[in-house]
Design an enzyme around this catalytic site. Structure first.
Site, PDB file in Angstrom:
ATOM      1  N   LYS A  12      39.993 -16.332  18.249  1.00 46.70           N
ATOM      2  CA  LYS A  12      38.920 -15.472  17.725  1.00 46.70           C
ATOM      3  C   LYS A  12      38.785 -14.082  18.260  1.00 46.70           C
ATOM      4  CE  LYS A  12      35.437 -17.965  18.207  1.00 46.70           C
ATOM      5  NZ  LYS A  12      34.048 -18.560  18.457  1.00 46.70           N
TER       6      LYS A  12
ATOM      7  N   LYS B 206      35.979 -20.658  28.539  1.00 50.18           N
ATOM      8  CA  LYS B 206      34.891 -21.175  28.036  1.00 50.18           C
ATOM      9  C   LYS B 206      34.168 -21.796  29.335  1.00 50.18           C
ATOM     10  CE  LYS B 206      32.375 -21.867  24.407  1.00 50.18           C
ATOM     11  NZ  LYS B 206      32.070 -20.738  23.480  1.00 50.18           N
TER      12      LYS B 206
ATOM     13  N   SER C 230      29.435  -9.057  21.809  1.00 54.60           N
ATOM     14  CA  SER C 230      29.694  -9.109  23.364  1.00 54.60           C
ATOM     15  C   SER C 230      30.339  -8.046  23.994  1.00 54.60           C
ATOM     16  CB  SER C 230      29.937 -10.502  23.844  1.00 54.60           C
ATOM     17  OG  SER C 230      28.971 -11.322  23.982  1.00 54.60           O
TER      18      SER C 230
ATOM     19  N   LYS D 269      36.989 -14.056  28.102  1.00 57.32           N
ATOM     20  CA  LYS D 269      35.685 -13.968  27.611  1.00 57.32           C
ATOM     21  C   LYS D 269      35.445 -15.377  26.867  1.00 57.32           C
ATOM     22  CE  LYS D 269      32.287 -11.534  26.506  1.00 57.32           C
ATOM     23  NZ  LYS D 269      31.391 -12.497  26.976  1.00 57.32           N
TER      24      LYS D 269
ATOM     25  N   HIS E 214      45.782 -15.146  29.468  1.00 55.06           N
ATOM     26  CA  HIS E 214      45.275 -13.851  30.300  1.00 55.06           C
ATOM     27  C   HIS E 214      46.124 -12.759  29.694  1.00 55.06           C
ATOM     28  CE1 HIS E 214      44.486 -16.812  33.415  1.00 55.06           C
ATOM     29  NE2 HIS E 214      43.219 -16.078  33.399  1.00 55.06           N
ATOM     30  N   HIS E 215      46.448 -12.944  28.237  1.00 56.96           N
ATOM     31  CA  HIS E 215      47.336 -11.780  27.760  1.00 56.96           C
ATOM     32  C   HIS E 215      46.668 -10.536  27.797  1.00 56.96           C
ATOM     33  CE1 HIS E 215      45.353 -13.087  24.227  1.00 56.96           C
ATOM     34  NE2 HIS E 215      45.540 -11.818  23.476  1.00 56.96           N
TER      35      HIS E 215
HETATM   36  P1  NAD Z   1      22.147 -23.768  20.314  1.00 54.88           P
HETATM   37  O1  NAD Z   1      21.814 -24.781  21.267  1.00 54.88           O
HETATM   38  O2  NAD Z   1      21.199 -22.492  19.915  1.00 54.88           O
HETATM   39  O3  NAD Z   1      21.787 -24.636  18.770  1.00 54.88           O
HETATM   40  C1  NAD Z   1      22.212 -25.750  18.240  1.00 54.88           C
HETATM   41  C2  NAD Z   1      21.435 -26.595  17.368  1.00 54.88           C
HETATM   42  O4  NAD Z   1      21.912 -27.765  16.981  1.00 54.88           O
HETATM   43  C3  NAD Z   1      20.128 -27.355  18.427  1.00 54.88           C
HETATM   44  O5  NAD Z   1      19.075 -26.739  17.786  1.00 54.88           O
HETATM   45  C4  NAD Z   1      20.423 -28.812  18.271  1.00 54.88           C
HETATM   46  O6  NAD Z   1      19.178 -29.482  18.304  1.00 54.88           O
HETATM   47  C5  NAD Z   1      21.261 -28.939  16.986  1.00 54.88           C
HETATM   48  N1  NAD Z   1      21.874 -30.297  16.924  1.00 54.88           N
HETATM   49  C6  NAD Z   1      23.021 -30.684  17.784  1.00 54.88           C
HETATM   50  N2  NAD Z   1      23.449 -31.677  17.191  1.00 54.88           N
HETATM   51  C7  NAD Z   1      23.309 -31.832  16.013  1.00 54.88           C
HETATM   52  C8  NAD Z   1      23.530 -32.770  15.000  1.00 54.88           C
HETATM   53  N3  NAD Z   1      24.294 -33.660  15.086  1.00 54.88           N
HETATM   54  N4  NAD Z   1      22.735 -32.359  13.717  1.00 54.88           N
HETATM   55  C9  NAD Z   1      22.054 -31.532  13.559  1.00 54.88           C
HETATM   56  N5  NAD Z   1      21.608 -30.691  14.548  1.00 54.88           N
HETATM   57  C10 NAD Z   1      22.277 -30.703  15.653  1.00 54.88           C
HETATM   58  O7  NAD Z   1      23.487 -23.540  20.025  1.00 54.88           O
HETATM   59  P2  NAD Z   1      24.144 -22.462  19.385  1.00 54.88           P
HETATM   60  O8  NAD Z   1      24.387 -21.202  20.380  1.00 54.88           O
HETATM   61  O9  NAD Z   1      23.396 -22.145  18.081  1.00 54.88           O
HETATM   62  O10 NAD Z   1      25.657 -22.769  18.894  1.00 54.88           O
HETATM   63  C11 NAD Z   1      26.031 -23.807  17.771  1.00 54.88           C
HETATM   64  C12 NAD Z   1      27.293 -23.611  17.666  1.00 54.88           C
HETATM   65  O11 NAD Z   1      27.950 -22.405  17.439  1.00 54.88           O
HETATM   66  C13 NAD Z   1      28.268 -24.186  18.996  1.00 54.88           C
HETATM   67  O12 NAD Z   1      29.383 -25.010  18.318  1.00 54.88           O
HETATM   68  C14 NAD Z   1      28.507 -22.951  19.442  1.00 54.88           C
HETATM   69  O13 NAD Z   1      29.979 -23.188  20.065  1.00 54.88           O
HETATM   70  C15 NAD Z   1      28.717 -22.058  18.211  1.00 54.88           C
HETATM   71  N6  NAD Z   1      28.869 -20.429  18.677  1.00 54.88           N
HETATM   72  C16 NAD Z   1      27.795 -19.980  19.277  1.00 54.88           C
HETATM   73  C17 NAD Z   1      27.814 -18.698  19.580  1.00 54.88           C
HETATM   74  C18 NAD Z   1      26.561 -18.117  20.204  1.00 54.88           C
HETATM   75  O14 NAD Z   1      26.830 -16.790  20.193  1.00 54.88           O
HETATM   76  N7  NAD Z   1      25.533 -18.643  20.560  1.00 54.88           N
HETATM   77  C19 NAD Z   1      29.091 -17.834  19.325  1.00 54.88           C
HETATM   78  C20 NAD Z   1      30.109 -18.555  18.709  1.00 54.88           C
HETATM   79  C21 NAD Z   1      30.058 -19.929  18.414  1.00 54.88           C
END
Ligand code: NAD
Length: 472
Positions: A95, A107, A363, A71, A65-66
Site C-alpha cells: 500500500k 500491523k 497518516s 507503519k 524495512h526497505h
Molecule cells: P471499525 O471498527 O471502525 O468499523 C468496522 C465496522 O464493521 C463495525 O461497525 C463492525 O460492527 C462492522 N462489522 C464487522 N463485521 C461485520 C460483518 N460481518 N458484517 C457487517 N458489519 C460488520 O473499523 P474500521 O477502522 O472502519 O476498519 C474497517 C476495515 O477497514 C478493516 O478491514 C480495516 O483494516 C480497514 N482499514 C481501516 C483503516 C482506518 O483508517 N481505520 C485504514 C485502512 C484500512
C-alpha cells in the site's frame, strides 16, 4: 464471516506470486519482498475491574524495512492472530509503495473484543501493549509508527502517545510515534475521514475512466450510482458520506446484526444515530430489514463496498454477487477464489492495498506535521490570501470588470490545514489510479487491477532493495 481455517497471509502471498511473474526481479529478491521480517508476539496480564487477572494476547508485525519507519494500524478484535497481522503488515508494505509513502509495512493486533471491557480496562491494555512495544524498540517516530484500525480510534492513539512520551521524556519528535491522534494532541485535520475519503476518490477516478466503465457497461461518473456498504464503522461511515454528498445513492448498509435497504438511498448519519439509540441497524424508518446481514452483499447494485473485515466474499458466495464494481475498503475482504470468479464474470475489483490507502497517506501527512512541529497552512495562509487579493484587484483594474462576492471569497481563500490534506490525498489517489491503470494497459496478460497494483508495488520495493544492496 471469516472461515476458521482461512489463511490470510497465504492469500496475500498468492496474489503476490500471481503478479511477480510480470516483474523482472530474481526469485531471491521476490522472496525477500514477500517475507515478513519480524513479529513480536506478546502475552501480558491486566487486572480487570472485578479484581481478577487476565492474560492478553497481542502482536506487532513489521513486514518490511526497505523504508523506515514501519507503519500500520493497531486492531482490537477477538479474531486477531499472528497470520492476520502478518498479512495486514504485508498489505501495508505494498500500500505504502503504491501511494509513494516512504514507509515499510507493519500491523499490530490485540486479541480482545473492545465491547467486553470497560474504558478503564481498555486504557490499561493499550498502555501495557505500548510499553511492551517500547521495551522491544517496536515503536518510535523513526522505527515503527502505529495508527488506528478495526476497533481502535483517536482515543487509543492518544493513550499510546501519552505512554510513549512518559517513557521518552524530552524526546523532541515523540509526537510522531503514532498517527490518527486527536487534532488537539498533534493529529492532523482530515485523518479521521481519510480512509473513507480515499476510497471515494479512488472509486471516482476509476468511474471517470471512460474505457474501463465502457467495459463493465456503466455510464461514467459516480452520480446516481447505487452503492452498498458493509460495516458502518470509521471507514464505512465516511465512504457512505462522501458517496452520498457526491450524488450517489447508498441503497443498503450491512452491520453485524443485519442489514437495511432503501432504493431511494440512506443517510449514513441518520442510520448511525438510529443504531446508537436502538443498539441495532434494523427497523430504520423507511427501510426494509435484511435479517441475514451477508445477504446484502448479494443485492443488485453498481458499487459494493465491503468495509468490515477480511474474507467476507469467498468461494461460498462470490457467484451470487451482482455488483459491477467491488471497492475493497476493508483489508482482504475477497479471497483469491472470489477474485477468480469476478475476473471471469467481468466484475471490476478495485483492490484494498490501493483503495484504502487514504488512511496511511494522511497518516504520513500527520507524521510530517509532527516532525515539523507546525500546522499545515499556518505559514502561508495569510500570505496566499494577500497575494490572491492583489492579483484579483489588478485584474479588475485592468479589465474594468468585477468578480461577484461569492467568487471573490473562493479566489481569495488561503488554504487551511484540511484543504491541504484533502488536496494532497486527492492528488495521491488520482496519481496511484493512473499508475496502476497504465501498468494494466501496458500488459495484456494482466487480467485484473489487483495484479496490476501488485506489479506497481513489487517494482518499487524491488528497486529499493536493488539500490540499497544487501547488508553486510
Ligand atoms: P471499525 O471498527 O471502525 O468499523 C468496522 C465496522 O464493521 C463495525 O461497525 C463492525 O460492527 C462492522 N462489522 C464487522 N463485521 C461485520 C460483518 N460481518 N458484517 C457487517 N458489519 C460488520 O473499523 P474500521 O477502522 O472502519 O476498519 C474497517 C476495515 O477497514 C478493516 O478491514 C480495516 O483494516 C480497514 N482499514 C481501516 C483503516 C482506518 O483508517 N481505520 C485504514 C485502512 C484500512
Amino acid at each position: 464471516m471469516a472461515e476458521q481455517q482461512y489463511n490470510f497471509f497465504e492469500s496475500v502471498t498468492k496474489s503476490f506470486d500471481k503478479a511477480a511473474r510480470f516483474t523482472k526481479w530474481e526469485s531471491g529478491v521476490l522472496d525477500q519482498i514477500k517475507a515478513c521480517n519480524a513479529v513480536y508476539r506478546m502475552r501480558f496480564p491486566i487486572r480487570r475491574d472485578d479484581g481478577t487477572i487476565e492474560v492478553i494476547e497481542a502482536y506487532r508485525a513489521q513486514h518490511s524495512h526497505h523504508k523506515t519507519p514501519c507503519k500500520g494500524g493497531i486492531r482490537f478484535s477477538d479474531e486477531v492472530n499472528q497470520d492476520e497481522v502478518m498479512a495486514l503488515a504485508a498489505l501495508m508494505t505494498f500500500k505504502c509503495a503504491i501511494v509513494n509513502v516512504p514507509f515499510g509495512g507493519a500491523k499490530g493486533g490485540i486479541k480482545v473484543n473492545p465491547h467486553d471491557y470497560s474504558v478503564f480496562e481498555l486504557q490499561k491494555i493499550t498502555r501495557r501493549y505500548t510499553s511492551e512495544l517500547v521495551r522491544k524498540n517496536f515503536i518510535g517516530p523513526g522505527t515503527d509508527v502505529p495508527a488506528p484500525d478495526y476497533g481502535t480510534g483517536e482515543r487509543e492513539m492518544a493513550w499510546i502517545l501519552d505512554t510513549y512520551m512518559t517513557m521518552h521524556p524530552g524526546e523532541v519528535d515523540a509526537m510522531g510515534c503514532v498517527t490518527g491522534k486527536p487534532v488537539t494532541q498533534g493529529g492532523v485535520r482530515g485523518r479521521k475521514e481519510a480512509t473513507g475519503l480515499g476510497v471515494f476518490y479512488g472509486v471516482r477516478e476509476v468511474c471517470n475512466t471512460a474505457d474501463v466503465m465502457q467495459k463493465i457497461g456503466l455510464p461514467k461518473g459516480v452520480e446516481g450510482k447505487r452503492v452498498i456498504i458493509q460495516g458502518l464503522g470509521n471507514v464505512g461511515y465516511h465512504t457512505a458520506k462522501f458517496f452520498r454528498e457526491h450524488g450517489a445513492k447508498v441503497i443498503a448498509i450491512a452491520e453485524f446484526e443485519g442489514a437495511i435497504f432503501n432504493e431511494n438511498g440512506l443517510n449514513e448519519d441518520e442510520v448511525f444515530q438510529h443504531r446508537k439509540t436502538n443498539k441495532s441497524i434494523l427497523d430504520f424508518p423507511g427501510a426494509k430489514n435484511i435479517n441475514n446481514s451477508a445477504d446484502a452483499l448479494e443485492l443488485e447494485c453498481d458499487i459494493l463496498i465491503p468495509a468490515a473485515l477480511e474474507n467476507v466474499i469467498n468461494a461460498s458466495n462470490a457467484d451470487r454477487v451482482k455488483a459491477k464494481i467491488i471497492g475493497e475498503a476493508a483489508n482482504g475482504p475477497l479471497s483469491p477464489e472470489a477474485d477468480e470468479v469476478f475476473i471471469k464474470k467481468g466484475i471490476l475489483v478495485i483492490p484494498d492495498m490501493y483503495l484504502n490507502a487514504g488512511g496511511v497517506t494522511v497518516s504520513y501527512f500527520e507524521w510530517l506535521k509532527n516532525l515539523s512541529h507546525v500546522r499545515y497552512g499556518r505559514m502561508e495562509k495569510r500570505f496566499t490570501e494577500n497575494l490572491n487579493k492583489h492579483i484579483l484587484g489588478q485584474m479588475e483594474e485592468l479589465t474594468g470588470k468585477h468578480v461577484n462576492s461569492a467568487e471573490k471569497i473562493l479566489i481569495e481563500h488561503g488554504p487551511d490545514e484540511v484543504d491541504l490534506v484533502y488536496s494532497g490525498l486527492e492528488q495521491t489517489m488520482i496519481e496511484a489510479t493512473r499508475e496502476i491503470m497504465s501498468c494494466w494497459k501496458a500488459n495484456d496478460k494482466i487480467r485484473d487491477m489487483r495484479t496490476a497494483a501488485y506489479v506497481v508495488a513489487i517494482d518499487k520495493v524491488g528497486t529499493s532493495y536493488a539500490e540499497l544492496g544487501i547488508f553486510p
